[in-house]
Design a protein around this motif. Structure first.
Motif, PDB file in Angstrom:
ATOM      1  N   ALA A 271     -93.705 -66.349 -47.537  1.00  0.00           N
ATOM      2  CA  ALA A 271     -93.312 -67.440 -48.126  1.00  0.00           C
ATOM      3  C   ALA A 271     -93.891 -67.940 -49.424  1.00  0.00           C
ATOM      4  CB  ALA A 271     -93.814 -68.723 -47.413  1.00  0.00           C
ATOM      5  N   PRO A 272     -93.227 -68.571 -50.433  1.00  0.00           N
ATOM      6  CA  PRO A 272     -93.772 -68.790 -51.660  1.00  0.00           C
ATOM      7  C   PRO A 272     -94.962 -69.569 -51.783  1.00  0.00           C
ATOM      8  CG  PRO A 272     -91.937 -69.795 -51.498  1.00  0.00           C
ATOM      9  CD  PRO A 272     -91.887 -68.879 -50.344  1.00  0.00           C
ATOM     10  N   PRO A 273     -95.822 -69.731 -52.950  1.00  0.00           N
ATOM     11  CA  PRO A 273     -96.748 -70.619 -53.101  1.00  0.00           C
ATOM     12  C   PRO A 273     -96.169 -72.077 -53.148  1.00  0.00           C
ATOM     13  CG  PRO A 273     -96.686 -69.365 -54.948  1.00  0.00           C
ATOM     14  CD  PRO A 273     -95.661 -68.645 -53.971  1.00  0.00           C
ATOM     15  N   PRO A 274     -97.125 -72.986 -52.844  1.00  0.00           N
ATOM     16  CA  PRO A 274     -96.371 -74.373 -53.020  1.00  0.00           C
ATOM     17  C   PRO A 274     -96.427 -74.519 -54.443  1.00  0.00           C
ATOM     18  CG  PRO A 274     -98.891 -74.437 -52.676  1.00  0.00           C
ATOM     19  CD  PRO A 274     -98.390 -72.733 -52.389  1.00  0.00           C
ATOM     20  N   PRO A 275     -95.447 -75.533 -54.839  1.00  0.00           N
ATOM     21  CA  PRO A 275     -95.416 -76.108 -56.107  1.00  0.00           C
ATOM     22  C   PRO A 275     -96.606 -76.409 -56.743  1.00  0.00           C
ATOM     23  CG  PRO A 275     -93.606 -76.983 -54.696  1.00  0.00           C
ATOM     24  CD  PRO A 275     -94.512 -76.509 -53.784  1.00  0.00           C
ATOM     25  N   PRO A 276     -96.977 -76.295 -58.037  1.00  0.00           N
ATOM     26  CA  PRO A 276     -98.008 -76.545 -59.028  1.00  0.00           C
ATOM     27  C   PRO A 276     -98.429 -78.088 -58.656  1.00  0.00           C
ATOM     28  CG  PRO A 276     -96.276 -76.123 -60.347  1.00  0.00           C
ATOM     29  CD  PRO A 276     -95.790 -75.763 -59.315  1.00  0.00           C
ATOM     30  N   GLN A 277     -99.274 -78.544 -58.670  1.00  0.00           N
ATOM     31  CA  GLN A 277     -99.775 -80.034 -58.804  1.00  0.00           C
ATOM     32  C   GLN A 277    -100.425 -80.408 -59.632  1.00  0.00           C
ATOM     33  OE1 GLN A 277     -99.760 -81.622 -55.368  1.00  0.00           O
ATOM     34  NE2 GLN A 277     -98.917 -79.696 -54.876  1.00  0.00           N
ATOM     35  N   LEU A 278     -99.765 -81.594 -60.166  1.00  0.00           N
ATOM     36  CA  LEU A 278    -100.283 -82.243 -61.539  1.00  0.00           C
ATOM     37  C   LEU A 278    -101.414 -82.969 -61.399  1.00  0.00           C
ATOM     38  CD1 LEU A 278     -96.816 -83.020 -62.768  1.00  0.00           C
ATOM     39  CD2 LEU A 278     -97.786 -81.145 -62.925  1.00  0.00           C
TER      40      LEU A 278
END
Length: 324
Positions: A271-278
């Protein structure tokens, strides 16, 4: 990569390309078909693009990005190119001209930006001297930052880059050797977007991730792409080149090693990594960052201070010099 007397594995016509990793020989039309199917498989397997989607293609003038632009256009995606000129003399000028030729050939727009316009006139070499960091590290940081900004400013949500299997396998090897767990976690052919459409992160996709550099070179020959000649003067000593060289040796001894190494790594991740957190916004440019200033603005501040000190030192030396 070519041998006289070869027959195409697919159609049995005379072939001029040998692909050891696939135990295959291809003629020009079949090489073209193989190449596009590899791109299509990458797009499908990793959910990179929707059919007919608009996508901004980052083009440098090299074989990889030009091959990517042509392929995406021929596969039915609505493309535009973007070129960030690094202003490094004849090499940069040749790269820009190659991108312009490709845009004219495809009949697609090419958006151009220059580093000096984006950095208050600072050159990449000045930034490298001021920060005392490796040239490729600084260059990569600035290209990612400004390509992300340009993608969002131009109204696109996805930017495609010409990173290929050699790049990804070499980077994976380096991260494993040095146990860079954060980088290993982030490795995936798609980096999802984060934040809003104005100051967040654009989606980044790598449709060439299944193709070796030699296979891309063959595709460029088949289509006679206007590839810029020469080599970036700042690439000497880049650490990625050492890992790629090691992978090349393994590939020569055991064809298919790069594919197995990188693609099996992706299969194991599943699975891909989670979206970047701001975390916050840069106080100068508004880019996402976890501190007051983003990495690019910090380096630019260092470079401006370095430039002013250098100017003051040179002026003092000139004033102190005896009058002839």
């Amino acid at each position: 990569m070519t041998d006289p007397g070869m027959k195409c594995t697919r159609c049995r016509q005379p072939a001029r390309f040998r692909l050891p990793a696939h135990n295959a020989h291809f003629c020009d039309p079949c090489l073209d078909l193989f190449f596009k199917r590899q791109v299509q498989k990458a797009i499908k397997d990793y959910a990179m693009l929707r059919p007919g989607q608009e996508v901004l293609v980052a083009v440098s003038g090299g074989k990889d990005s030009l091959a990517l632009w042509l392929t995406l256009e021929e596969l039915g995606y609505r493309t535009a190119g973007v070129h960030l000129c690094l202003e490094m003399g004849e090499f940069s000028e040749a790269s820009l001209q190659s991108c312009r030729q490709m845009a004219a050939r495809l009949g697609r727009p090419l958006h151009e930006a220059s580093l000096g316009q984006l950095t208050d006139g600072l050159s990449m070499q000045e930034i490298v001297w001021a920060t005392r960091r490796q040239f490729c590290s600084v260059c990569g940081t600035f290209k990612r930052h400004f390509l992300n900004r340009l993608c969002l400013e131009l109204g696109f949500d996805t930017v495609a880059t010409g990173h290929h299997l050699d790049d990804e396998a070499g980077r994976l090897l380096g991260n494993l050797i040095h146990n860079h767990l954060d980088y290993l976690q982030a490795m995936w052919p798609v980096l999802e977007s984060g934040g809003d459409a104005a100051t967040g992160f654009a989606r980044k996709v790598k449709p060439l991730c299944r193709l070796e550099g030699a296979e891309i070179r063959a595709f460029a020959q088949v289509h006679e792409l206007p590839v810029a000649q020469g080599k970036c003067a700042g690439s000497k000593g880049a650490t990625l080149l050492y890992y790629q060289k090691a992978m090349d040796q393994l590939e020569a001894d055991m064809p298919g090693t790069k594919h197995n190494f990188y693609l099996e790594f992706l299969r194991q991740k599943a699975a891909p990594p989670p979206p970047p957190q701001l975390g916050g916004r840069c106080q100068i440019c508004g880019a996402p960052t976890m501190s007051e200033l983003c990495g690019v603005c910090r380096m630019l501040a260092q470079a401006r201070q370095w430039r002013e000190k250098r100017r003051a030192r040179l002026a003092a030396e000139e004033a102190a010099a005896p009058t002839p």
